[in-house]
Write an enzyme that holds these catalytic residues in place. Structure first.
Site, PDB file in Angstrom:
ATOM      1  N   CYS A 134      -2.195 -62.141 -84.418  1.00 48.87           N
ATOM      2  CA  CYS A 134      -0.864 -61.597 -84.123  1.00 48.87           C
ATOM      3  C   CYS A 134      -0.109 -61.135 -85.367  1.00 48.87           C
ATOM      4  CB  CYS A 134      -0.040 -62.623 -83.351  1.00 48.87           C
ATOM      5  SG  CYS A 134      -0.772 -63.089 -81.764  1.00 48.87           S
TER       6      CYS A 134
ATOM      7  N   HIS B 103       7.321 -60.500 -83.749  1.00 48.86           N
ATOM      8  CA  HIS B 103       6.163 -60.494 -82.870  1.00 48.86           C
ATOM      9  C   HIS B 103       6.552 -61.167 -81.562  1.00 48.86           C
ATOM     10  CE1 HIS B 103       2.492 -61.569 -80.943  1.00 48.86           C
ATOM     11  NE2 HIS B 103       2.566 -62.836 -81.298  1.00 48.86           N
TER      12      HIS B 103
ATOM     13  N   ASN C 232       2.647 -60.760 -74.425  1.00 47.24           N
ATOM     14  CA  ASN C 232       2.243 -60.919 -75.819  1.00 47.24           C
ATOM     15  C   ASN C 232       1.016 -60.042 -76.056  1.00 47.24           C
ATOM     16  OD1 ASN C 232       1.051 -61.757 -78.237  1.00 47.24           O
ATOM     17  ND2 ASN C 232       1.597 -63.903 -77.959  1.00 47.24           N
TER      18      ASN C 232
END
Length: 350
Positions: A116, A258, A288
């Site tokens: 990520c 994020h 996500n």
């Protein structure tokens, strides 16, 4: 290096792509013995986009990259970087395929793997290429077909992760102009690598010659420990990036974290004393998307007019590795940015 003094990477275009299939919480709730309320309360997610059979990471990356190139008014770059956790294959990298399919065959192309945090690692890499004169223009794409590595029976991950791609075009410029990428802060802690992992499939597993448990081929995450480290490490990195840029928390016009989990994002923003009116978020609509998360969110914000030229922007992320990072930039004046493409994308025949 002569001729490169004072060069900085400047954002010149942004783009994105989402696969057309939308999966709401109700569909997952029926399969996973959970509820829309449970999913929303723990993640902040209402729906997400997932790839159909026959679509993988490169197809999403190509669409997002083409959108970013159009935004930048360019058809050429010197380098292509793809940040992804879900490459088309273990070997070779996905970036050369993306470059070729964009008509950029022959340019430098490589992948970045930091889960990520991948987009921020890629941003630092692209900035380094430009600063040293290796490239004048770089296409950086964050792209994921994360649903292909998530166990569909694991409700702790299946409700969170989703698919998509976002991209930026960076050009050589100066550090004092809008769009210039500020100081990048990056970190890692390999002692905690098992908190976010896919146990099987790599050389560590293959070298033992022992069959893996089927679940070990899927993405696994220890949620409680990840939450704590994500909040602490991301906050620390964000504060360090602000300090290096000479900014204070109150100077930030738009915080672009994020999109890991709505509660994680809120906790980080609270520690930074950044109110909800200055927080960018699209996790409710897209989930996500790992390395694609930040560029997707930048494209969303730009298309919606929530990023204005001169806005001071803080980017921050946390991911497997463990890895984390943050940077700053002043938003540039860009040509019209299109909303994320949702047209069907497919791998080329053969």
């Amino acid at each position: 290096m002569s001729g490169t003094a004072g060069r900085a990477a400047v954002i010149a275009g942004v783009g994105s792509c989402l696969p057309p299939r939308v999966v709401g919480n109700e569909e997952l709730a029926r399969r996973l013995d959970t509820s829309d309320e449970w999913i929303r309360s723990r993640t902040g997610i209402a729906r997400r986009h997932l790839v159909d059979p026959g679509t993988a990471t490169a197809a999403l990356a190509v669409e997002a990259g083409a959108s970013a190139l159009k935004s930048a008014g360019r058809a050429d770059v010197d380098s292509v970087i793809v940040a992804t956790t879900t490459p088309e294959r273990l070997c070779p990298a996905t970036a050369p395929q993306v470059a070729a399919r964009l008509g950029l065959a022959g340019v430098a192309a490589h992948d970045v793997s930091a889960v990520c945090t991948g987009f921020l690692y890629g941003l630092a890499t692209a900035a380094g290429q430009i600063a040293t004169g290796l490239a004048d223009r770089v296409l950086l794409v964050g792209a994921e077909a994360f649903s292909t590595i998530v166990n569909p029976a694991d409700r702790t991950t299946a409700v969170i992760f989703a698919d998509g791609a976002g991209a930026v075009v960076l050009r050589a410029g100066t550090a004092d102009e809008p769009g210039a990428v500020g100081p990048c802060v990056l970190g890692s802690d390999g002692d905690l690598s098992d908190l976010i992992t896919i146990p099987a499939g790599g050389s560590g597993h293959r070298s033992r010659g022992v069959p893996a448990h089927p679940d070990d081929h899927y993405f696994q995450m220890q949620g409680r420990d990840v939450y704590r480290h994500a909040v602490e490490r991301t906050t620390e990195a964000a504060l360090a990036a602000l300090a290096r840029a000479g900014w204070r928390c109150e100077d930030v016009d738009r915080f672009v974290p994020h999109q890991a989990n709505a509660r994680i994002c809120a906790a980080i923003a609270e520690r930074l004393d950044i109110g909800s009116d200055r927080q960018a978020s699209n996790i409710e609509r897209v989930g996500n998307t790992a390395a694609a998360s930040i560029p997707l969110l930048l494209a969303d914000e730009a298309a919606a007019g929530r990023l204005a030229s001169g806005d001071r922007v803080l980017l921050a992320a946390f991911g497997g590795g463990l890895t984390w990072g943050a940077t700053t930039l002043t938003w540039p004046e860009l040509a019209a940015v299109a909303a994320p493409a949702t047209a069907a994308v497919r791998e080329p025949a053969g």
